[in-house]
Design an enzyme around this catalytic site. Structure first.
Site, PDB file in Angstrom:
ATOM      1  N   PHE A 135      85.870  23.685   0.219  1.00 18.94           N
ATOM      2  CA  PHE A 135      86.790  24.749  -0.188  1.00 18.94           C
ATOM      3  C   PHE A 135      86.392  26.027   0.530  1.00 18.94           C
ATOM      4  CE2 PHE A 135      88.295  28.331  -2.623  1.00 18.94           C
ATOM      5  CZ  PHE A 135      89.630  28.001  -2.786  1.00 18.94           C
ATOM      6  N   ASP A 220      79.333  28.473   4.600  1.00 19.05           N
ATOM      7  CA  ASP A 220      80.130  29.187   3.603  1.00 19.05           C
ATOM      8  C   ASP A 220      79.291  29.241   2.333  1.00 19.05           C
ATOM      9  OD1 ASP A 220      81.790  30.020   1.607  1.00 19.05           O
ATOM     10  OD2 ASP A 220      83.461  28.682   2.106  1.00 19.05           O
ATOM     11  N   LYS A 249      81.869  36.282  -3.743  1.00 25.03           N
ATOM     12  CA  LYS A 249      81.656  36.113  -5.177  1.00 25.03           C
ATOM     13  C   LYS A 249      80.564  37.006  -5.802  1.00 25.03           C
ATOM     14  CE  LYS A 249      84.080  31.915  -6.100  1.00 25.03           C
ATOM     15  NZ  LYS A 249      84.451  31.107  -4.948  1.00 25.03           N
TER      16      LYS A 249
HETATM   17  C1  LIG Z   1      85.564  31.010  -4.030  1.00 26.33           C
HETATM   18  C2  LIG Z   1      85.268  30.466  -2.687  1.00 26.33           C
HETATM   19  C3  LIG Z   1      85.977  30.901  -1.551  1.00 26.33           C
HETATM   20  C4  LIG Z   1      87.137  31.847  -1.630  1.00 26.33           C
HETATM   21  O1  LIG Z   1      86.769  33.117  -2.074  1.00 26.33           O
HETATM   22  P1  LIG Z   1      87.920  34.156  -2.484  1.00 26.33           P
HETATM   23  O2  LIG Z   1      87.159  35.399  -2.803  1.00 26.33           O
HETATM   24  O3  LIG Z   1      88.640  33.573  -3.655  1.00 26.33           O
HETATM   25  O4  LIG Z   1      88.814  34.303  -1.327  1.00 26.33           O
HETATM   26  C5  LIG Z   1      85.579  30.407  -0.319  1.00 26.33           C
HETATM   27  N1  LIG Z   1      84.567  29.536  -0.197  1.00 26.33           N
HETATM   28  C6  LIG Z   1      83.878  29.103  -1.273  1.00 26.33           C
HETATM   29  C7  LIG Z   1      82.732  28.160  -1.071  1.00 26.33           C
HETATM   30  C8  LIG Z   1      84.209  29.539  -2.539  1.00 26.33           C
HETATM   31  O5  LIG Z   1      83.542  29.080  -3.607  1.00 26.33           O
END
Ligand SMILES: *Cc1c(COP(=O)(O)O)cnc(C)c1O
Length: 396
Positions: A135, A220, A249
């Site tokens: 994700f 990520d 986050k």
């Molecule tokens: C939450 C998340 C995103 C997206 O972050 P947003 O601030 O909602 O755009 C991307 N990568 C990972 C691994 C995430 O957990």
């Protein structure tokens, strides 16, 4: 006022709000709804509120900065932005930072960096290999990067340039790499995909392959970063260093801010290549500096590790008692409880009724990502409540 009814009338129904709860106040790991009911929060604003709710250190930093200088154009230098960049660089293996406003935006910038790197150093290579079940966010390009059809189907044609391979399988990356590949982009632990922890040695093999081919290894760490998994960054537990990392986050504990950091050899973005109007504004950066300083001073990553292993042990004990639990997994304070059947909605409902907020990761699994300041006693209180909810659901 019936807030859920009013909200559903005026707000596009994107968030799946299975529970009609309107939260109005928070303190530490506690939240209160508009009827005054108290909840213990194991969702933590979706792995965001690392210092809990309304932590005085964060409130003070935001208040003082709001009274001093909230926003300026990135044409000018900013003291909070400079402080935040220095703190992040000195606490990591990276050389340079760029600030934006969300996780998706951080990943977008990271992929732009990879494409430019491909143009400059890899003969125009532009493809990024990502994992199935990953994700990476909801912008058009990050929907393409995300290896899950359910996020993509309504939005085709997808942005080209992403190749998806099986997670936890280094061979799959080696097979997928071509002369067009410029980077491999992975979550150290897949968060939204199910709290999936790869086998020891997976990332070593991927790192070695990227080195051999000159590819960038990009992490990520939007969910795993900033102490969540028991170290400031999850890569530290792997004994290797990625070339680029994306954060968001937990970075400012609830104030919107994202970032990507790169090593010197691949920090190739130059003036004009990328920008964000709000990105790195003084208010957001002052919030992040306060959170990061507190995180480092109190060693919250170590705390997350200790409290998290207690949490995991208690979940494991539940597995002995309830045969419908299939598995528990997690690192630090990113944990999941996997059922053999689709029980997550029923268990979540029973928890909520008892004043415990948990995340329904999928129909058959729950996830826990509480504030990093949660104490052992608060974890015990949460698991005790969860146990009662499980007993109730098990009786039915
Ligand atoms: C939450 C998340 C995103 C997206 O972050 P947003 O601030 O909602 O755009 C991307 N990568 C990972 C691994 C995430 O957990």
């Amino acid at each position: 006022m019936n807030w859920p009814e009013l909200a559903d009338k005026y707000i596009m129904p994107m968030a799946s709000r299975r529970q009609a709860i309107t939260l109005v106040r928070g303190q530490g790991v506690r939240l209160w709804d508009d009827a005054g009911k108290e909840y213990l929060d194991l969702v933590g604003g979706w792995a965001v509120c690392t210092l809990g709710h309304c932590h005085p250190v964060l409130v003070k930093a935001i208040t003082e900065q709001a009274q001093t200088l909230m926003h300026i154009s990135n044409q000018f230098y900013s003291i909070p932005q400079t402080r935040l960049a220095e703190l992040l660089v000195k606490s990591s293996c990276f050389a340079k930072a760029f600030f934006c406003n969300s996780g998706a935006e951080a990943n977008e910038g990271m992929v732009k960096l990879a494409r430019k790197y491909g143009k400059l150093k890899l003969g125009g290579a532009y493809e990024v290999i990502t994992a199935l079940n990953s994700f990476h966010g909801r912008t058009l390009a990050m929907v393409a990067a995300t290896g899950q059809p359910k996020y993509q189907e309504a939005f085709t044609p997808l942005t080209p340039g992403f190749v998806h391979v099986e997670f936890n399988n280094p061979q799959a990356i080696k097979k997928a790499a071509t002369n067009n590949t410029c980077a491999v982009m992975l979550e150290p632990i897949q968060g939204e995909g199910g709290v999936n922890i790869p086998d020891d040695g997976y990332f070593q093999e991927v790192r070695a392959f990227c080195d051999e081919r000159g590819l960038l290894l990009m992490f990520d760490e939007v969910q795993t970063g900033l102490g969540r998994t028991g170290s400031l960054f999850a890569y530290e537990q792997l004994g290797l260093e990625p070339d680029v990392i994306a954060l968001a986050k937990g970075l400012a504990g609830g104030f919107p801010v994202g970032a990507f950091l790169a090593k010197a050899h691949c920090a190739v973005l130059a003036p004009g290549d990328h920008a964000s109007t709000y990105g790195g504004n003084p208010l957001a950066c002052a919030a992040a500096v306060a959170v990061l300083n507190y995180t480092l001073e109190r060693n919250l990553p170590q705390h997350a590790k200790e409290v998290g292993s207690h949490f995991l042990a208690r979940l494991q004990a539940l597995k002995e008692r309830f045969p419908f639990i299939q598995e528990t997994r997690g690192r630090g304070l990113l944990l999941a409880l996997q059922f053999k059947e689709d029980l997550a909605d029923a268990v979540q409902e029973a928890c909520t009724r008892r004043g415990l907020l948990v995340n329904r990761l999928r129909p058959s699994a729950l996830r826990f990502m509480p504030p990093l300041i949660i104490t052992r006693e608060e974890v015990d209180e949460g698991v005790d409540t969860l146990e009662k909810a499980l007993a109730e659901v098990g009786r039915k």
